[in-house]
Scaffold this motif. Structure first.
Motif, mmCIF file in Angstrom:
data_model
loop_
_atom_site.group_PDB
_atom_site.id
_atom_site.type_symbol
_atom_site.label_atom_id
_atom_site.label_comp_id
_atom_site.label_asym_id
_atom_site.label_seq_id
_atom_site.Cartn_x
_atom_site.Cartn_y
_atom_site.Cartn_z
ATOM 1 N N PHE A 53 0.968 -1.287 0.000
ATOM 2 C CA PHE A 53 -0.013 -0.004 -0.020
ATOM 3 C C PHE A 53 0.837 1.114 0.008
ATOM 4 O O PHE A 53 0.625 2.123 -0.728
ATOM 5 C CB PHE A 53 -0.922 -0.152 1.119
ATOM 6 C CG PHE A 53 -1.889 1.200 1.253
ATOM 7 C CD1 PHE A 53 -3.069 1.383 0.549
ATOM 8 C CD2 PHE A 53 -1.453 2.176 2.094
ATOM 9 C CE1 PHE A 53 -3.639 2.165 0.658
ATOM 10 C CE2 PHE A 53 -2.301 3.248 2.227
ATOM 11 C CZ PHE A 53 -3.457 3.568 1.496
ATOM 12 N N LEU A 54 1.849 1.378 0.846
ATOM 13 C CA LEU A 54 2.789 2.480 0.742
ATOM 14 C C LEU A 54 3.550 2.633 -0.259
ATOM 15 O O LEU A 54 3.584 3.637 -0.856
ATOM 16 C CB LEU A 54 3.561 2.222 2.261
ATOM 17 C CG LEU A 54 3.154 2.342 3.455
ATOM 18 C CD1 LEU A 54 4.080 2.183 4.529
ATOM 19 C CD2 LEU A 54 2.369 3.651 3.650
ATOM 20 N N GLN A 55 3.998 1.615 -0.743
ATOM 21 C CA GLN A 55 4.868 1.764 -2.125
ATOM 22 C C GLN A 55 3.971 2.197 -3.326
ATOM 23 O O GLN A 55 4.310 2.865 -4.139
ATOM 24 C CB GLN A 55 5.254 0.157 -2.745
ATOM 25 C CG GLN A 55 6.518 -0.237 -1.875
ATOM 26 C CD GLN A 55 6.805 -1.621 -2.398
ATOM 27 O OE1 GLN A 55 6.108 -2.695 -2.109
ATOM 28 N NE2 GLN A 55 7.995 -1.728 -2.676
ATOM 29 N N LYS A 56 2.775 1.832 -3.464
ATOM 30 C CA LYS A 56 2.009 2.350 -4.537
ATOM 31 C C LYS A 56 1.199 3.935 -4.271
ATOM 32 O O LYS A 56 1.300 4.696 -5.085
ATOM 33 C CB LYS A 56 0.613 1.475 -4.582
ATOM 34 C CG LYS A 56 -0.639 1.783 -5.672
ATOM 35 C CD LYS A 56 -1.519 1.010 -6.021
ATOM 36 C CE LYS A 56 -2.342 1.300 -7.200
ATOM 37 N NZ LYS A 56 -1.500 1.576 -8.442
ATOM 38 N N ALA A 130 -9.044 1.880 -6.025
ATOM 39 C CA ALA A 130 -8.297 3.086 -6.038
ATOM 40 C C ALA A 130 -7.078 2.683 -6.882
ATOM 41 O O ALA A 130 -6.284 1.798 -6.928
ATOM 42 C CB ALA A 130 -7.661 3.579 -4.729
ATOM 43 N N LYS A 131 -6.892 3.831 -8.008
ATOM 44 C CA LYS A 131 -5.712 3.805 -8.833
ATOM 45 C C LYS A 131 -4.663 4.733 -8.653
ATOM 46 O O LYS A 131 -3.547 4.670 -8.942
ATOM 47 C CB LYS A 131 -6.258 3.885 -10.426
ATOM 48 C CG LYS A 131 -7.080 2.713 -10.825
ATOM 49 C CD LYS A 131 -6.440 1.386 -10.982
ATOM 50 C CE LYS A 131 -7.228 0.468 -11.559
ATOM 51 N NZ LYS A 131 -6.830 -0.873 -11.713
ATOM 52 N N ASN A 132 -5.156 5.874 -8.085
ATOM 53 C CA ASN A 132 -4.051 7.001 -7.552
ATOM 54 C C ASN A 132 -4.650 7.417 -6.218
ATOM 55 O O ASN A 132 -5.758 6.962 -5.700
ATOM 56 C CB ASN A 132 -4.050 7.863 -8.427
ATOM 57 C CG ASN A 132 -5.654 8.511 -8.971
ATOM 58 O OD1 ASN A 132 -6.462 8.841 -8.185
ATOM 59 N ND2 ASN A 132 -5.841 8.295 -10.406
ATOM 60 N N VAL A 133 -3.809 8.298 -6.058
ATOM 61 C CA VAL A 133 -4.235 9.231 -4.210
ATOM 62 C C VAL A 133 -5.526 9.943 -4.350
ATOM 63 O O VAL A 133 -6.050 9.950 -3.283
ATOM 64 C CB VAL A 133 -2.896 10.010 -3.919
ATOM 65 C CG1 VAL A 133 -3.287 10.699 -2.562
ATOM 66 C CG2 VAL A 133 -1.748 9.274 -3.777
ATOM 67 N N ILE A 137 -8.382 9.404 -1.598
ATOM 68 C CA ILE A 137 -8.759 10.722 -0.782
ATOM 69 C C ILE A 137 -10.243 11.003 -0.950
ATOM 70 O O ILE A 137 -11.007 11.070 -0.008
ATOM 71 C CB ILE A 137 -7.931 11.766 -1.091
ATOM 72 C CG1 ILE A 137 -6.374 11.541 -0.477
ATOM 73 C CG2 ILE A 137 -8.634 12.899 -0.409
ATOM 74 C CD1 ILE A 137 -5.417 12.991 -0.960
ATOM 75 N N LEU A 138 -10.777 10.909 -2.226
ATOM 76 C CA LEU A 138 -12.259 10.959 -2.609
ATOM 77 C C LEU A 138 -13.000 9.765 -1.842
ATOM 78 O O LEU A 138 -14.024 10.219 -1.070
ATOM 79 C CB LEU A 138 -12.472 11.012 -4.065
ATOM 80 C CG LEU A 138 -13.845 11.214 -4.365
ATOM 81 C CD1 LEU A 138 -14.327 12.480 -3.888
ATOM 82 C CD2 LEU A 138 -13.860 11.210 -5.898
#
Length: 519
Positions: A53-56, A130-133, A137-138
């Motif tokens: 998770f952190l790496q992505k 989720a594909k991106n931050v 966040i949304l």
């Protein structure tokens, strides 16, 4: 009768009726609204500890964590970026609670629960995919909106449906569901962390849809409370519902008191303006200070530090997840203590006992850590020493679980009159979410700078809040919520804020005895 109503503080009216299967099942379904809050609390900490998770999403945090060579136990986990991601949910919940107040009052409690569950469901889907931050966040924001609506409506619903003498037990079902949600999330994280391929975090986040689906579907089948039906002009339906949930046709007295309360409510067109009036000062004070104090018990720092101690005992790389499971189990079982005693012992005794227990444990844990780590943060625990500290952590968690954990939601939900109840609960939720956010943001930095002194800092607050309860919170067990004003009127301090003409609770004539007020 206004001006003549006085209270027997050993308990209010005991309306006819019993705990019916119907009301028990509706309260169980409504309480599942706590699952979404608990699941998110448990799932976020575990997911952010997964390397994949952190790496992505947070590669810089991952690199910092892996390259950190500091042996300072106080500062090694300080990462504001990750903390901001996790705690953003609470800001969304804070804002949502104000909108939930309008929905709860205008459309009823059940539709507020339904809306909260539905929005949480969408947020869970976004997070799982989720594909991106940005998507992440949304999704967190939508989860926060769902939590804000559920936390605003569920405690009020439970307090209004339950018979007065069992209100504490049924209302704490909400806190029980929170603890079950936390435990379930911890167990899921423990399992998904072992999935090869690095996609276990998706399973953890997406499974939030399960508790969301439960409350969303459940809310569709829930009846509205008699209080809400009367408030919205459905008098006959309200009387029918009151007969059904009390299991008797002899509901005229309770119904008449609800009608009187509703008429008072109709005079209040702007509850947010009225809630600051002098006569509501006791309730407003409690609904601000109780959730504030709940966050200042130090539960966050205790739950945070447990993984380090469990790793020392010998749980190895699974230490943080295993410690979360163990403390989660303690949390669940200790909540049952509150469920079975809150309507017998009362709110005050649990508050005072739990506060004293937490105070002693905070001091002991802080002292034991100070002995080994000192101010440098460098040291080592033997397994037997760490086991001793972990024991006190579990005792602390148990004290919180049967006092400030459930009562922090129960008491504010039962003390407001109908005309400002939704606004009052919104303040309760928003203050809780605000200080959950603040504490989550600053306590890691505080731990780094204050070191073991942080445990003493929270112990000081526990002492303050315990003294506050002893002096200023009257006993509210067995008192119908529409008669709660009589308890405040009888209090040695709050009574002077309430004029005789402010009391309108039907034909109430109850004997007062301040010497037996347990205040």
């Amino acid at each position: 009768m206004a001006g003549g109503a006085i209270v027997n503080t050993r308990g209010g009216k005991d309306y006819p009726g019993k705990l019916t299967l119907f009301v028990f099942l509706t309260c169980v379904v409504a309480a599942t609204g706590g699952l979404i809050f608990g699941y998110d609390i448990g799932i976020s900490g575990g997911v952010t500890s997964m390397d994949s998770f952190l790496q992505k999403f947070f590669p810089e945090v991952y690199k910092k964590e892996k390259s950190a060579k500091s042996t300072n136990q106080y500062c090694k986990f300080d990462s504001q970026l990750l903390t901001t991601f996790t705690s953003s949910l609470y800001l969304a919940a804070l804002i949502a609670s104000f909108f939930a107040s309008v929905v709860t009052r205008t459309f009823g409690r059940k539709w507020s629960m339904f809306g909260g569950g539905l929005v949480f469901l969408i947020g869970a889907a976004l997070n799982g995919a989720a594909k991106n931050v940005l998507m992440l966040i949304l999704g967190r924001i939508l989860l926060g909106v769902g939590v804000g609506f559920a936390n605003q409506s569920v405690p009020v619903y439970l307090s209004e449906m339950a018979p007065a003498r069992l209100r504490g037990m049924l209302n704490i079902g909400f806190q029980l569901m929170i603890t079950i949600g936390i435990l379930a999330a911890n167990l899921i994280n423990f399992g998904t962390a072992k999935i090869k391929g690095g996609w276990g975090w998706r399973v953890s986040l997406a499974l939030a849809a399960v508790p969301a689906g439960i409350i969303t579907l459940g809310a569709l089948f829930l009846p509205d409370t008699p209080n809400s039906l009367i408030e919205r002009g459905h008098s006959e339906e309200a009387k029918h519902m009151l007969r059904r949930i009390r299991g008797t046709d002899d509901v005229d007295e309770e119904y008449d008191d609800l009608v009187v309360a509703s008429r008072e409510s109709e005079r209040v067109k702007h509850p947010w303006a009225n809630i600051v009036k002098r006569k509501y000062r006791p309730q407003l004070t409690m609904t601000i200070l109780i959730p504030l104090f709940q966050q200042l018990t130090g539960i966050n720092v205790i739950m945070f530090y447990a993984p380090v101690l469990f790793k020392t005992i010998g749980f190895g790389d699974d230490a943080s997840l295993m410690s979360a499971v163990i403390t989660g189990l303690v949390n669940v079982f200790a909540t049952f203590v509150s469920i079975f005693t809150v309507d017998k012992l009362g709110r005050r005794k649990l508050f005072l006992q739990g506060g004293s227990q937490m105070l002693v444990c905070q001091i002991l844990v802080g002292t034991l850590i100070a002995i080994k780590f000192g101010t440098s943060g460098e040291g080592h625990f033997s397994k037997s020493y760490a086991a001793f500290v972990v024991l006190f952590i579990c005792v602390y968690v148990a004290g919180f679980a049967w006092s400030w954990g459930p009562l922090g939601w129960l008491v504010p939900s039962e003390i407001f009159p109908l005309e400002i109840r939704s606004a009052g609960q919104s303040i309760n939720v928003s203050v809780n979410m605000l200080f959950t956010f603040v504490i989550a943001q600053v306590f890691l930095a505080m731990l780094c700078h204050m070191k073991f002194g942080l445990f003493y800092f929270f112990a000081g607050w526990v002492l303050i809040m315990t003294v506050f309860i002893a002096l200023f919170l009257p006993e509210t067990k067995n008192v119908p919520i529409e008669e709660m004003i009589l308890v405040w009127k009888a209090h040695w301090f709050w009574g002077k804020f309430i004029a005789d003409d402010d009391i309108h609770v039907g034909n109430v004539e109850m004997g007062i005895d301040r010497s037996k007020n347990n205040i």
